[in-house]
Design an enzyme around this catalytic site. Structure first.
Site, PDB file in Angstrom:
ATOM      1  N   GLY A 192       0.889  -1.054   0.257  1.00  0.00           N
ATOM      2  CA  GLY A 192       0.203  -0.330   0.109  1.00  0.00           C
ATOM      3  C   GLY A 192       0.908   0.998  -0.104  1.00  0.00           C
ATOM      4  O   GLY A 192       0.251   1.886  -0.276  1.00  0.00           O
ATOM      5  N   ASP A 225      -3.716   1.691  11.603  1.00  0.00           N
ATOM      6  CA  ASP A 225      -4.640   1.349  12.297  1.00  0.00           C
ATOM      7  C   ASP A 225      -4.529   1.420  13.668  1.00  0.00           C
ATOM      8  O   ASP A 225      -4.320   1.953  14.393  1.00  0.00           O
ATOM      9  CB  ASP A 225      -5.382   0.286  11.431  1.00  0.00           C
ATOM     10  CG  ASP A 225      -5.776   0.158   9.977  1.00  0.00           C
ATOM     11  OD1 ASP A 225      -6.472   1.800  10.031  1.00  0.00           O
ATOM     12  OD2 ASP A 225      -5.988  -0.242   9.160  1.00  0.00           O
TER      13      ASP A 225
HETATM   14  C1  PRP Z   1      -2.289  -2.447   6.502  1.00  0.00           C
HETATM   15  C2  PRP Z   1      -1.261  -0.304   6.014  1.00  0.00           C
HETATM   16  C3  PRP Z   1      -0.155  -1.663   6.870  1.00  0.00           C
HETATM   17  C4  PRP Z   1      -1.327  -1.591   7.949  1.00  0.00           C
HETATM   18  C5  PRP Z   1      -1.578  -0.719   9.367  1.00  0.00           C
HETATM   19  O1  PRP Z   1      -1.295  -2.706   5.339  1.00  0.00           O
HETATM   20  O2  PRP Z   1      -0.083  -0.839   5.157  1.00  0.00           O
HETATM   21  O3  PRP Z   1       0.963  -1.784   7.404  1.00  0.00           O
HETATM   22  O4  PRP Z   1      -1.892  -2.556   7.000  1.00  0.00           O
HETATM   23  O5  PRP Z   1      -2.428  -1.792  10.183  1.00  0.00           O
HETATM   24  P1  PRP Z   1      -1.615  -1.816  11.680  1.00  0.00           P
HETATM   25  O6  PRP Z   1      -1.878  -0.318  12.202  1.00  0.00           O
HETATM   26  O7  PRP Z   1      -3.364  -2.369  11.853  1.00  0.00           O
HETATM   27  O8  PRP Z   1      -1.258  -2.880  11.841  1.00  0.00           O
HETATM   28  P2  PRP Z   1      -2.159  -4.524   4.647  1.00  0.00           P
HETATM   29  O9  PRP Z   1      -2.071  -5.509   5.644  1.00  0.00           O
HETATM   30  O10 PRP Z   1      -3.075  -3.880   4.458  1.00  0.00           O
HETATM   31  O11 PRP Z   1      -0.982  -4.818   3.489  1.00  0.00           O
HETATM   32  P3  PRP Z   1      -0.879  -4.146   2.343  1.00  0.00           P
HETATM   33  O12 PRP Z   1      -0.539  -2.770   2.085  1.00  0.00           O
HETATM   34  O13 PRP Z   1      -0.264  -4.939   1.317  1.00  0.00           O
HETATM   35  O14 PRP Z   1      -2.403  -3.950   1.583  1.00  0.00           O
END
Ligand code: PRP
Length: 189
Positions: free
Chosen positions: A52, A112
């Protein structure tokens, strides 16, 4: 939204951060980061967390007036994100032997629960990095489960389903040039 926009825009209920706002945020953050590291004599490594963060990192890095190095990491989380069972697994790791002479800035699209970045910061420090700072485009503090304060924040967003500029819904919508709230018809159909 207006029909003369690309059809995919209709899958957003509204724009939360426009392209112009993204550009202004990246300008501001790049100036702050450049100011922090401009007198350092260590190697500065931007660690982009896939997937992301890719669009944000791309916009940010071209504004940095620093001799930057680029690395990528990818993590996956297991278990419920709402309990302490949520665990982080490193899927793509750094392979460098020079971390003692390296300042790391970790780039995220969103925080998050805070689990991903709090784990990664400890992991990189334990790996021997001279310093580790964190930079996120979006922060959703209302979703925090572990205490975590990033060093650089683009903007704070409410607890809504945000997509675009790297953020996905079922892997889609990362290519939107703005950050929007996903329309209900997309996930209720
Ligand atoms: C999302 C974002 C962070 C993480 C944040 O990645 O890019 O890495 O979630 O969430 P947290 O604070 O609850 O740990 P995701 O796992 O969706 O993977 P992506 O970037 O490949 O979409």
């Amino acid at each position: 939204m207006e029909n003369n926009f690309p059809a995919i825009y209709n899958d957003c209920a509204r724009i939360l951060v426009s392209q112009q706002e993204i550009a202004a945020i990246c300008d501001r953050m790049a100036a702050e980061i450049t100011d922090t590291y401009k007198d350092s004599n260590r190697r500065l490594v931007m660690v982009v967390i896939l997937k992301g963060s890719m669009p944000f990192a791309s916009e940010l890095m071209k504004r940095l007036d620093l001799p930057l190095e680029l690395e990528f990491m990818k993590v996956s989380s297991y278990g419920s994100g709402t309990t302490s069972a949520g665990r982080i697994n490193i899927v793509l790791d750094l392979h460098r032997g020079d971390l003692a002479n390296v300042d790391i800035i970790v780039i995220e699209d969103i925080i998050d629960s805070g689990r991903t970045l709090s784990y990664l910061v400890e992991y990189l420090k334990l790996g021997g990095a001279n310093s580790v700072k964190t930079c996120t485009m979006l922060d959703k503090p209302s979703r925090r489960e572990v205490e975590f304060v990033p060093d650089y924040v683009g903007t704070v967003v409410p607890n809504e389903f945000v997509v675009g500029f790297g953020l996905d819904y079922n892997e889609k919508y990362r290519n939107l040039p703005f950050i929007g709230v996903l329309a209900r018809h997309v996930y209720e159909k």
